[in-house]
Design a protein around this motif. Structure first.
Motif, PDB file in Angstrom:
ATOM      1  N   SER A 218      67.411  76.928  68.613  1.00 28.06           N
ATOM      2  CA  SER A 218      67.758  75.583  68.135  1.00 28.06           C
ATOM      3  C   SER A 218      68.807  74.938  69.031  1.00 28.06           C
ATOM      4  O   SER A 218      68.781  73.718  69.271  1.00 28.06           O
ATOM      5  N   GLU A 231      70.065  72.387  63.124  1.00 27.96           N
ATOM      6  CA  GLU A 231      71.241  73.168  62.772  1.00 27.96           C
ATOM      7  C   GLU A 231      71.262  74.458  63.588  1.00 27.96           C
ATOM      8  O   GLU A 231      70.232  75.099  63.784  1.00 27.96           O
ATOM      9  N   THR A 246      67.776  78.898  61.134  1.00 32.39           N
ATOM     10  CA  THR A 246      66.615  78.023  60.968  1.00 32.39           C
ATOM     11  C   THR A 246      65.664  78.655  59.960  1.00 32.39           C
ATOM     12  O   THR A 246      65.279  79.812  60.110  1.00 32.39           O
ATOM     13  N   ASP A 262      60.415  74.094  66.926  1.00 29.51           N
ATOM     14  CA  ASP A 262      61.470  75.065  66.602  1.00 29.51           C
ATOM     15  C   ASP A 262      60.976  75.900  65.426  1.00 29.51           C
ATOM     16  O   ASP A 262      60.375  75.367  64.491  1.00 29.51           O
TER      17      ASP A 262
HETATM   18 MG   LIG Z   1      67.343  78.110  64.931  1.00 27.32          MG
END
Ligand SMILES: [Mg+2]
Ligand SMILES: Nc1nc2c(ncn2[C@@H]2O[C@H](COP(=O)(O)OP(=O)(O)OP(=O)(O)O)[C@@H](O)[C@H]2O)c(=O)[nH]1
Ligand SMILES: [Zn+2]
Length: 356
Positions: A218, A231, A246, A262
């Motif tokens: 991320s 985040e 995540t 992601d």
């Molecule tokens: Mg992540």
């Protein structure tokens, strides 16, 4: 999905990867009045789909759920889908998942002999490993098998170069088991290598980043976008288990027009169908096996085994052969489990194929 900084212009599906292949797959649904969209977010089982009219929540229709066998026919992040518009407050319904140009599929950890699509319709799969811990070569081998099998092109990312004394040595180790797969070394601290990674996400092209929790997936996406859209985890001591930051899957639009998926950190990666993937990922072993005297050589004590000979003369690392054989055994066990499941399905409820 995160749009650009220019406010809510209606989405241009071509910018999101719509091409002639997808358009052709959608044509029959178009005639029935359905809407084309791409799954841009999957969170706690809820799907967000982006269409030419904007984003909307959607759920698989009963028809879709009934028609798919196993979970890999269910909508996954990156999928192109045919939607039935919502009536009243209801969510839109996903009636069909269009055929995929690529799909990264693993054996579903929650199901005995089912599969799970982790990302779909991407040109490139980035396999991220962090340089602050020793390379998990066994995991990388699995990832490479499934990445080759996916139909997309695998690329290896070595993140957190700033925390390693010798990134080049690890890159060399990766090359020794990844063949001619590209390897990139990145650091979020000074941004090195990030541009090279962004180059894979050309306009309307999709890349997916996969890897264990905490490797910096991320973080890298935020760097590619140029602002925090995802985040990221706290800085912490590595405990080997990772804390999953995540938990959803998202398709993020990059300023240059590319797309990046992601995903949550991988805990387990059991193989699913992987004949093609095995042949690509272990091309060295399978290439040698062509020279074995017996076509069904198990590379054990058989006479005239070219693979054993290569291990003995040092040209094939023994570890590599062991990995290949162990993954082959896993695939054979999977095949057994699937056949057993089919038999169970065919008995009892009579849903199996008619005999003959
Ligand atoms: Mg992540
Ligand atoms: N030193 C250093 N830290 C990094 C780098 N990239 C990421 N980190 C840190 O690593 C931690 C985890 O980063 P994330 O981006 O959340 O990792 P992730 O792969 O998305 O993790 P999950 O979402 O749990 O799968 C954060 O504290 C980041 O700041 C890097 O290149 N160098
Ligand atoms: Zn042999």
């Amino acid at each position: 999905m995160h749009g650009g900084p220019h406010g809510p212009a209606p989405p241009d599906l071509e910018e999101l990867g719509l091409d002639a292949r997808v358009a052709a797959a959608f044509a029959p649904f178009d005639e029935s009045g359905l809407t084309l969209g791409r799954v841009c977010k999957v969170a706690k089982g809820a799907h967000t789909v982006v269409t030419a009219d904007g984003e909307m929540l959607a759920e698989p229709s009963v028809r879709l759920v009934k028609s798919v066998d196993g979970t890999d026919g269910m909508p996954a992040i990156g999928d192109w889908v045919a939607l039935r518009a919502a009536e009243g407050d209801a969510q839109a319904l996903i009636d069909a998942v269009l055929s995929r140009s690529s799909a990264f599929v693993r054996r579903d950890p929650g199901q005995s002999a089912g599969s799970q699509v982790l990302a779909a319709n991407m040109e490139t799969v980035l396999l991220a490993h962090a340089l602050d811990t020793p390379l998990n070569a066994r995991l990388l081998e699995r990832e490479l098998v499934l990445a080759w099998e996916s139909g997309a092109t695998p690329v290896v990312l070595l993140t957190k170069a700033d925390l390693s004394d010798d990134p080049d040595a690890v890159a060399e180790e990766v090359r020794s088991l990844a063949g001619d797969v590209a390897v990139h070394v990145t650091s979020a601290l000074d941004g090195s290598g990030v541009e090279d990674v962004g180059a894979y996400a050309r306009r309307a092209h999709t890349i997916a980043i996969l890897g264990a929790s905490g490797v910096g997936k991320s973080t890298l996406i935020n760097l590619l976008v140029g602002e925090v859209v995802r985040e990221v985890g706290e800085v912490r001591e590595t405990d080997g288990k990772g804390r999953h930051t995540t938990v959803d899957r998202e398709l993020v639009v990059l300023p240059g027009g590319g797309l990046v998926i992601d995903t949550p950190g991988l805990r387990a990666l059991a193989l699913w169908d992987a004949d093609v993937g095995m042949e690509r990922a272990f091309a060295d072993v399978y290439g040698l096996a062509l020279e074995c005297r017996f076509r069904d050589c198990g590379h054990g004590s058989e006479p005239g085994c070219a693979v054993r000979a290569a291990v003995e003369d040092g040209s094939l690392p023994e570890r590599r052969l062991e990995s290949c054989l162990s993954l082959e055994r896993e695939l054979a066990a999977l095949e057994g489990a699937r056949r057993a499941k089919q038999r169970r399905g065919a008995g009892g409820r009579g849903r199996g194929r008619p005999p003959g």
